[in-house]
Scaffold this active site. Structure first.
Site, short mmCIF file in Angstrom:
data_model
loop_
_atom_site.label_atom_id
_atom_site.label_comp_id
_atom_site.label_asym_id
_atom_site.label_seq_id
_atom_site.Cartn_x
_atom_site.Cartn_y
_atom_site.Cartn_z
N LYS A 69 27.20 22.33 42.35
CA LYS A 69 26.38 23.06 43.31
C LYS A 69 26.24 22.35 44.64
O LYS A 69 26.50 21.15 44.76
CB LYS A 69 25.02 23.39 42.69
CG LYS A 69 25.14 24.49 41.64
CD LYS A 69 23.81 25.02 41.18
CE LYS A 69 24.02 26.22 40.25
NZ LYS A 69 22.76 26.70 39.67
N ARG A 126 24.74 23.74 31.74
CA ARG A 126 25.73 24.78 32.04
C ARG A 126 26.72 24.19 33.04
O ARG A 126 26.35 23.81 34.15
CB ARG A 126 25.02 26.00 32.63
CG ARG A 126 25.92 27.18 32.94
CD ARG A 126 25.08 28.36 33.44
NE ARG A 126 25.90 29.52 33.72
CZ ARG A 126 26.52 29.77 34.87
NH1 ARG A 126 26.40 28.89 35.87
NH2 ARG A 126 27.24 30.85 35.04
#
Length: 417
Positions: free
Chosen positions: A358, A392
């Protein structure tokens, strides 16, 4: 040379402190008394009326702890105040028992909420969860969720829209590399991405899902906020729903989850076009998203999503929470969430952490998505130390190794092989 080898003990749970006390050969009854004294807690309450706040402060002082209230209320203002209770676990347990002796309903409610918060934080109420054919025992180890993006515009550059064979091959490889769950998503959630129709999303995910239920033996999660997509995916064999809008976007989503009695991930999300600023070089970040109190707001809003699930008939034991790293948060806010992730344990539910590749990592390291493996590894390891139960990830092989090493250190979960 030091005569007594004085040192500070570090322990994260009662079992580790118990082992240290046993080394000293403390008797059993003494051990039961000492254990709660070995844990310090600072517990915050919001909006307590001034009368109850004064009693809380007085009781904590009487018990040897402390109760922090606003200066205005302390000096006589008749207004609500936040309260921070500071003390050992033993002192807080004594406070709970004391408050229950008062006739005041507010104090009884405080006692109930404080007791629940302490038990949840200590993870006393986490029961195993059945996802598909697999039983997940929280606390034993960290589980790996492998990301299967069947989108053309994934922020991480791994979108496999229209390529069923490649998506299936990736999923099979992920299972071989250690994935415990596969999460299939057909709509990009990157900042500035455009929503797609139910038909388009189904056309992307269903061919892959139908193949995978025949070829892998791990549970499959459907990453969607649309009730119709979730329903058709579950009918085709998906075992879990991962809703990035925490059941808030589609009013029928919670009903679908309850109807099929499947686990659901409710994620915190404050994304909104008016709060998002694009920055193409590193994939975008959120700037100027205002929170009154970051962690308090996230906990409160996740509780709201949990409430939506419960109201629809979803079993509390089927709910997983996700703080939503990158969804309506600035880089600084994302880093603060990672530092304070353990505060989510108060919700009493397993925690899923999604930091993989991210932009928070990109901004810290000044790297594009395909070079964020090491940064992801740092967030995974520290997330596990803070209480993450599922991570995740895009890079399953590497992160499964990181998780196994972190588990060996944090949980004492050393497994040979």
């Amino acid at each position: 040379m030091r005569r007594f080898n004085a040192r500070i003990l570090e322990y994260s749970n009662a079992e580790k402190l118990k082992k240290e006390l046993e080394k000293v050969k403390v008797d059993w009854e003494g051990l039961q008394v000492m254990l709660p004294k070995g844990f310090f807690r600072a517990l915050k309450l919001e909006g307590v009326n001034y009368e109850a706040a004064h009693i809380l402060k007085q009781e904590m002082l009487r018990l040897g702890g402390e109760g922090a209230i606003s200066a205005a209320v302390y000096f006589g203002a008749a207004s609500p105040t936040d309260v921070i209770l500071i003390g050992t676990l033993a002192q807080l347990e004594a406070l709970i028992n004391s408050l229950r002796q008062f006739p005041d309903d507010t104090l009884k409610a405080v006692a109930q909420e404080v007791e629940e918060a302490l038990k949840n934080y200590q993870r006393e109420n986490l029961k195993p969860m059945q996802i598909g054919k697999k039983t997940f025992v929280w606390g034993e180890r960290t589980y790996i969720m492998g990301i299967i993006n069947v989108t053309p515009d994934s922020f991480s550059g791994d979108g496999l829209a229209g390529n069923v064979e490649e998506a299936v091959a990736q999923a099979i490889r992920f299972v071989e590399e250690g994935a415990d769950i596969l999460d299939i998503g057909g709509e990009s959630t990157r900042p500035g991405s455009q929503p797609i129709s139910e038909e388009e999303e189904l056309s992307r995910v269903m061919p892959v899902l139908r193949r995978l239920v025949k070829e892998v033996d791990v549970p499959i999660s459907i990453d969607t906020y649309k009730a119709r997509v979730a329903r058709e995916a579950i009918e085709a064999g998906a075992s879990m729903v991962n809703d990035v809008w925490g059941l808030r976007m589609d009013p029928d989503m919670a009903k679908v989850v309850a109807e099929y009695n499947v686990p659901v991930v409710v994620m915190h999300n404050r994304s909104h076009p008016k709060n998002a600023v694009q920055e193409a070089r590193l994939g975008g970040r959120y700037v100027g998203v205002e929170y009154q109190d970051l962690m308090a707001d996230i906990v409160r809003e996740l509780e709201y999503s949990i409430g939506l699930a419960l109201d629809a008939g979803v079993d509390f034991e089927k709910i997983i929470v996700d703080p939503g790293i990158g969804f309506g948060k600035t880089v600084e806010q994302n880093l603060e969430i990672l530092r304070r992730l353990g505060e989510l344990k108060v919700l009493g539910r397993p925690i899923l952490l999604g930091t993989s590749r991210k932009s928070v990592i990109g901004y810290v390291l000044n790297l594009p998505p395909n070079e964020r493996v090491e940064g992801t590894a740092a967030t995974v390891a520290l997330g596990i130390a803070a209480g993450a139960d599922i991570v995740r990830v895009h890079d399953v092989k590497a992160m499964a190794r990181v998780a196994k090493m972190a588990d060996a250190i944090v949980r004492g979960a050393f497994r040979e092989g």
